[in-house]
Design a protein around this motif. Structure first.
Motif, PDB file in Angstrom:
ATOM      1  N   CYS A 159       0.830  -1.537  -0.392  1.00 30.83           N
ATOM      2  CA  CYS A 159      -0.395  -0.345   0.355  1.00 30.83           C
ATOM      3  C   CYS A 159       0.870   0.864  -0.496  1.00 30.83           C
ATOM      4  CB  CYS A 159      -1.088   0.359   0.747  1.00 30.83           C
ATOM      5  SG  CYS A 159      -1.982   1.416   1.430  1.00 30.83           S
ATOM      6  N   SER A 160       0.251   2.413   0.218  1.00 29.65           N
ATOM      7  CA  SER A 160       1.085   3.710  -0.648  1.00 29.65           C
ATOM      8  C   SER A 160       0.029   4.495  -0.604  1.00 29.65           C
ATOM      9  CB  SER A 160       2.048   3.986  -1.687  1.00 29.65           C
ATOM     10  OG  SER A 160       0.853   4.415  -3.287  1.00 29.65           O
ATOM     11  N   TRP A 161       0.010   5.652   0.056  1.00 30.66           N
ATOM     12  CA  TRP A 161      -0.631   7.129   0.348  1.00 30.66           C
ATOM     13  C   TRP A 161       0.583   7.995  -0.987  1.00 30.66           C
ATOM     14  CZ3 TRP A 161      -2.813   9.103   5.609  1.00 30.66           C
ATOM     15  CH2 TRP A 161      -3.854  10.192   5.477  1.00 30.66           C
ATOM     16  N   VAL A 187      -0.307  -0.932  10.077  1.00 34.21           N
ATOM     17  CA  VAL A 187      -0.333  -1.587   9.306  1.00 34.21           C
ATOM     18  C   VAL A 187       0.866  -0.687   8.134  1.00 34.21           C
ATOM     19  CG1 VAL A 187      -1.562   0.492   6.756  1.00 34.21           C
ATOM     20  CG2 VAL A 187      -2.821  -0.080   8.997  1.00 34.21           C
ATOM     21  N   LYS A 188       1.147  -1.434   7.404  1.00 31.86           N
ATOM     22  CA  LYS A 188       2.330  -1.108   6.357  1.00 31.86           C
ATOM     23  C   LYS A 188       2.340  -1.231   5.311  1.00 31.86           C
ATOM     24  CE  LYS A 188       4.417  -6.072   7.853  1.00 31.86           C
ATOM     25  NZ  LYS A 188       5.308  -6.976   7.507  1.00 31.86           N
ATOM     26  N   PHE A 189       2.880   0.589   4.875  1.00 30.28           N
ATOM     27  CA  PHE A 189       2.369   1.582   3.660  1.00 30.28           C
ATOM     28  C   PHE A 189       3.767   2.382   3.567  1.00 30.28           C
ATOM     29  CE2 PHE A 189       1.230   4.488   7.074  1.00 30.28           C
ATOM     30  CZ  PHE A 189       1.110   5.499   6.568  1.00 30.28           C
ATOM     31  N   HIS A 190       4.198   2.684   2.911  1.00 29.68           N
ATOM     32  CA  HIS A 190       4.494   3.932   2.160  1.00 29.68           C
ATOM     33  C   HIS A 190       4.155   4.988   1.894  1.00 29.68           C
ATOM     34  CE1 HIS A 190       7.450   0.717   0.722  1.00 29.68           C
ATOM     35  NE2 HIS A 190       7.522   0.567   1.797  1.00 29.68           N
ATOM     36  N   LEU A 191       4.752   6.019   2.503  1.00 29.37           N
ATOM     37  CA  LEU A 191       3.795   7.904   2.519  1.00 29.37           C
ATOM     38  C   LEU A 191       4.840   8.556   1.694  1.00 29.37           C
ATOM     39  CD1 LEU A 191       1.736   9.798   3.739  1.00 29.37           C
ATOM     40  CD2 LEU A 191       3.425  10.005   5.295  1.00 29.37           C
ATOM     41  N   TYR A 192       4.255   9.049   0.728  1.00 28.53           N
ATOM     42  CA  TYR A 192       4.806   9.898  -0.065  1.00 28.53           C
ATOM     43  C   TYR A 192       4.776  11.255  -0.265  1.00 28.53           C
ATOM     44  CZ  TYR A 192       7.220   6.038  -2.619  1.00 28.53           C
ATOM     45  OH  TYR A 192       7.835   4.456  -2.342  1.00 28.53           O
ATOM     46  N   GLY A 212       5.269   6.049  -7.028  1.00 30.83           N
ATOM     47  CA  GLY A 212       4.624   6.010  -5.991  1.00 30.83           C
ATOM     48  C   GLY A 212       3.201   4.886  -5.911  1.00 30.83           C
ATOM     49  N   MET A 213       2.886   4.795  -7.067  1.00 30.15           N
ATOM     50  CA  MET A 213       1.486   3.631  -7.359  1.00 30.15           C
ATOM     51  C   MET A 213       1.657   2.814  -8.546  1.00 30.15           C
ATOM     52  SD  MET A 213      -1.049   6.407  -8.154  1.00 30.15           S
ATOM     53  CE  MET A 213      -1.906   7.739  -6.638  1.00 30.15           C
ATOM     54  N   ALA A 214       2.577   2.234  -9.082  1.00 28.17           N
ATOM     55  CA  ALA A 214       2.337   1.304  -9.775  1.00 28.17           C
ATOM     56  C   ALA A 214       2.960  -0.562  -9.141  1.00 28.17           C
ATOM     57  CB  ALA A 214       3.302   1.627 -11.325  1.00 28.17           C
ATOM     58  N   TYR A 218      -2.392  -1.445  -2.957  1.00 25.90           N
ATOM     59  CA  TYR A 218      -3.533  -0.476  -3.085  1.00 25.90           C
ATOM     60  C   TYR A 218      -3.057   0.685  -2.925  1.00 25.90           C
ATOM     61  CZ  TYR A 218      -5.359  -4.989  -1.520  1.00 25.90           C
ATOM     62  OH  TYR A 218      -5.925  -6.255  -1.485  1.00 25.90           O
ATOM     63  N   ASN A 219      -3.985   1.836  -3.193  1.00 25.60           N
ATOM     64  CA  ASN A 219      -3.301   3.261  -2.843  1.00 25.60           C
ATOM     65  C   ASN A 219      -4.701   4.150  -1.738  1.00 25.60           C
ATOM     66  OD1 ASN A 219      -4.302   6.379  -3.935  1.00 25.60           O
ATOM     67  ND2 ASN A 219      -1.792   5.410  -3.386  1.00 25.60           N
ATOM     68  N   LEU A 220      -3.927   4.588  -1.054  1.00 26.57           N
ATOM     69  CA  LEU A 220      -5.629   5.176   0.049  1.00 26.57           C
ATOM     70  C   LEU A 220      -5.375   6.619  -0.612  1.00 26.57           C
ATOM     71  CD1 LEU A 220      -3.451   4.833   3.414  1.00 26.57           C
ATOM     72  CD2 LEU A 220      -5.589   3.494   2.062  1.00 26.57           C
TER      73      LEU A 220
END
Length: 317
Positions: A159-161, A187-192, A212-214, A218-220
């Protein structure tokens, strides 16, 4: 075919002087789409699009006018000098900012003044002369043909945001609070994003949102505004075009524009929302179940919701 040239005027500084604005949203050269060509800086266009153009208030100079003029002039003279002799019936005003409490009066002022100069005026709120969904633009640098024909990119992270550190409204501050809540969870996600506060464990700013998406399942996709039936922004389009399954927080407009199952609804921006994200992102199963719906949504965005297609249909009326 008689190709109509469409110029553009905006108060968004990052695109105000771009000749090639939206050229990546068509498979044709130089911004052509069926019966139109978008040429933002055209000196004598057939139609003129005022895209989130902020008119001066109360007949006074505003910051963008001050930079265009050495000597102050009245409101009518200033505006008319920017309209490139396009007749009123061929000037289109599209407002894209949501009716947040802090800016709603500015939006209403824009609608009021636009009626003097524009033949068609629309925006994502009930007090626009023509309430309507915002036609789609997106912020990937990929060519249209690539987006249209590409296979699913390799997915390697959950997941990213991608968001910003803007805090000027209550809704912006609520979103920042949710970052804190989410990062305090498991929650495991990368924030940009740009301008994020130092306490946010950000992976940095991106020059191309695609990166930051491809690679993510999932994307927030969290809107700044979710309180009417009209507002939906590029946050949703960007995620879907990158083959992400959006975990979406926003109003009901998305349900009317996209096929069922092409995005998930984030219920709240609180502990309940965190628990939902944790459940979804723990496995790629939701993404696999939505894969066909994502593919359908991508084609709708590219070919139907696309602002160039909207302009083409408008010109054809």
């Amino acid at each position: 075919m008689n190709i109509k040239k469409i110029g553009m005027l905006t108060s968004y500084r990052h695109i105000a002087k771009r000749t090639d604005w939206l050229w990546q949203q068509t498979p044709q050269q130089f911004g052509s789409w069926r019966n139109i060509q978008i040429d933002a800086q055209a000196e004598k266009p057939d139609f003129l699009l005022l895209y989130q153009f902020d008119f001066p208030k109360n007949n006074k100079q505003s910051s963008w006018i001050d930079k265009l003029r050495r000597k102050p002039q009245n409101l009518e003279t200033d505006v008319k000098s920017l309209l490139r002799d396009v007749p009123k019936e061929r000037i289109i005003y599209l407002l894209r900012e949501p009716p947040l409490e802090e800016i709603v009066e500015n939006n209403k002022n824009n609608y009021q003044v636009a009626q003097q100069y524009c033949g068609y005026i629309s925006g994502p709120d009930d007090f626009a002369p023509h309430p309507g969904y915002m036609p789609a633009i997106w912020y990937h640098n990929n060519a249209f043909r690539e987006l249209n024909e590409m296979p699913v990119p390799e997915k390697v992270f959950p997941c990213s945001w991608i968001t910003s550190g803007i805090s000027r409204t209550a809704n912006h501050r609520r979103r920042l609070k949710f970052i804190e809540l989410l990062q305090a969870s498991e929650v495991k996600f990368h924030l940009y994003g740009r301008g994020l506060p130092t306490w946010a464990k950000s992976s940095g700013e991106l020059g191309n949102k695609w990166h930051g998406m491809a690679p993510y399942y999932y994307n927030l996709s969290i809107e700044n505004y979710a309180d009417n039936d009209w507002y939906v922004s590029e946050k949703l389009w960007d995620a879907l075009l990158a083959w992400c399954l959006p975990i979406y927080y926003g109003g009901p407009a998305a349900d009317k524009l996209l096929p069922p199952g092409s995005f998930l609804r984030l219920p709240t921006l609180d502990e309940k929302g965190v628990a939902y994200i944790q459940e979804v992102t723990a496995t790629p199963d939701f993404w696999y179940a939505a894969k066909d719906a994502i593919a359908e949504a991508r084609q709708i965005i590219l070919h139907k919701l696309n602002l160039l297609n909207w302009l083409s249909e408008f010109v054809s009326q």
